[in-house]
Design an enzyme around this catalytic site. Sequence first.
Site, PDB file in Angstrom:
ATOM      1  CG  LEU A  57      -1.974  -1.045   1.395  1.00  0.00           C
ATOM      2  CD1 LEU A  57      -2.691  -0.883   2.729  1.00  0.00           C
ATOM      3  CD2 LEU A  57      -2.964  -0.999   0.244  1.00  0.00           C
ATOM      4  CG  ASP A  58       0.355   4.608  -2.709  1.00  0.00           C
ATOM      5  OD1 ASP A  58       1.242   3.928  -3.263  1.00  0.00           O
ATOM      6  OD2 ASP A  58      -0.542   5.207  -3.325  1.00  0.00           O
ATOM      7  CE  LYS A  59       6.104   7.613   5.382  1.00  0.00           C
ATOM      8  NZ  LYS A  59       7.375   8.389   5.371  1.00  0.00           N
ATOM      9  CB  THR A  61      -2.962   3.817   1.221  1.00  0.00           C
ATOM     10  OG1 THR A  61      -2.901   4.681   0.091  1.00  0.00           O
ATOM     11  CG2 THR A  61      -4.254   3.025   1.180  1.00  0.00           C
TER      12      THR A  61
END
Length: 240
Positions: A57-59, A61
Site C-alpha cells: 500500500l502507498d505510505k 494509505t
Amino acid sequence: MAKNITLSDLLLFETDNVLVINKPPLLSTLDERSGMGLSLIKLVKDALPDAQICHRLDKETSGAIVIAKNPETYRHISMQFEKRTVDKLYHAIIQGIHHFEDKKIDLPILNLGKSNVAIDRKEGKKAVTIFQSVTYFKHYTLVACKPITGRMHQIRIHLASQKAVIAGDELYGGVFPYLSTIKKGYRLSKNEVEQPLMRRFALHARQISFKDLDDTLLTVEAPYPKDFATFIKMLEKFDL
C-alpha cells in the site's frame, strides 16, 4: 503514529499460514531509500523472520495487508494476485459530489519512475477499477473502489481522471480538508492556526478476500484508522 508499535498491535486476523494486519497511515510498507525509520517490513521481520508481505500500500494509505508466514503460502497468495482472484475493496473520500453506479474505468497506466504515473493509452499497462458511491455529503462523497488490476496509484489516478480527486491528494490536485469549510460559524481563537482534519489523502484499504493455503476463502475487513473515522464523523455531523 507511535514509534513503539508492534505487529501484534496491528493484527486483524491470523491462521497458521497468514496474518492480515491493519496498516496505519504514514507507515511505509517497505524500507524507504534512506533506510531510516520504521517500516512494516521491519515490524514483520522482527516478529516473524520467515514471513513475507504479499502486496503493498502507498505510505499514506491505511488498511488491510496480507502477510504470508512461510514461502509456500507466499507463492500461493502471490499466484492469486497474479491471476487477479484476490478481491480488494478500498474506501476513498473524494472532493465534490460524484454519482458512481458500478462505474468502470479502464484506462492504461504508465509507470514513469520515481513514484510517478500517467494515463497513457499507447504505452500504459491495462488498469481497471470499478467505483460505487456510498454516501453523499454536501462537499464530499464516500466512494467504494474495487481495483481489478494492481497498478501504482491506480485508484488515485483513475479517480482524478473523472475529476473526482481524493481529499488531501495533492499530487492529483486535491486539498486538505478543514472543519472551517463545512461547519457554519466556525471560529478560531486568537493566534490559533487551524489544522486539517486529515494530514494525508483519504484512502483506506477496507476489505480483502483471498484463499489460505488450504484454499479456505478468507474475507477480512479493516476498521478505519482514527483520522479517517474522525473525518467521516465530522462530515456526518456538519456536511450532510
